[in-house]
Scaffold this active site. Structure first.
Site, PDB file in Angstrom:
ATOM      1  CG  LEU A  37      67.815 -63.332  35.217  1.00 32.94           C
ATOM      2  CD1 LEU A  37      67.536 -62.595  36.527  1.00 32.94           C
ATOM      3  CD2 LEU A  37      69.007 -64.249  35.388  1.00 32.94           C
ATOM      4  CG  ASP A  38      66.152 -70.028  34.372  1.00 29.88           C
ATOM      5  OD1 ASP A  38      65.772 -69.895  35.554  1.00 29.88           O
ATOM      6  OD2 ASP A  38      67.213 -70.588  34.068  1.00 29.88           O
ATOM      7  CE  LYS A  39      57.162 -70.317  36.862  1.00 30.42           C
ATOM      8  NZ  LYS A  39      56.084 -71.186  36.428  1.00 30.42           N
ATOM      9  CG  ASP A  40      63.111 -72.740  37.889  1.00 34.06           C
ATOM     10  OD1 ASP A  40      61.968 -72.414  38.254  1.00 34.06           O
ATOM     11  OD2 ASP A  40      63.344 -73.774  37.239  1.00 34.06           O
ATOM     12  CB  SER A  41      67.456 -67.437  37.360  1.00 31.85           C
ATOM     13  OG  SER A  41      67.964 -68.656  36.866  1.00 31.85           O
TER      14      SER A  41
END
Length: 175
Positions: A37-41
């Site tokens: 999951l990306d950092k913003d998710s």
């Protein structure tokens, strides 16, 4: 061993690096994320010590459904939703069709830190999007391609496993 972790916003999906990482939350030796999951998710991240299970969860060839709750900017038209359902052309090619529907804000949803920006004159809408592939930042790129940028992205489930009942930063052993 299989662990379900509710990844908070801003945490990197790795055990080393700058800023908060998985090591700040999960103190179990020998486990690795099955997918990213990306950092913003936010939301469900599965961790395992079983390489075959990791491949089955992360690889698109197994077509394991990944369900996301997505807050998008503005009310999407039925045409925009249909585009997502048919597949969207991105820079790296066409996506597979997605299951997409409007949903209410998830019950018991935790607040995000920092909060999503609120604008009095713009209605933001929650969607449920189910994918059977996993390209880099795919949901964000798909919603942007149909004119509705993602404001908040939560992976709710992967196959039979769900984030339900886990607060951000919490984990539980599920296998």
């Amino acid at each position: 061993m299989l662990i379900a972790f509710n990844k908070p916003f801003g945490v990197l999906c790795q055990f080393t690096g700058e800023g908060p990482t998985l090591a700040d939350y999960v103190d179990v030796p020998g486990v690795y994320p099955a997918g990213r999951l990306d950092k913003d998710s936010e939301g469900l991240l599965l961790l395992t010590d079983d390489g075959k299970l990791q491949a089955r969860i992360a690889s698109p060839k197994f077509k394991l459904p990944k369900t996301y709750r997505v807050l998008v900017e503005r009310e999407p038209s039925e045409e925009a939703l249909e585009q997502l359902r048919r597949g969207v052309e991105l820079k790296d090619g066409w996506t597979r069709p997605a299951e997409v529907r409007r949903v209410d804000e998830p019950e018991g949803l935790w607040p995000r830190d920092p909060p999503v920006r609120y604008r009095k004159n713009v209605v933001d809408v929650w969607l449920e999007i189910v994918l059977r592939e996993g390209r880099n930042r795919q949901v964000r790129r798909m919603t942007a391609a149909v004119g509705h940028p993602t404001l908040r992205l939560i992976r709710w489930s992967i196959g039979e496993w769900s984030v339900e009942g886990l607060a951000p930063g919490e984990w539980r052993r599920i296998g």
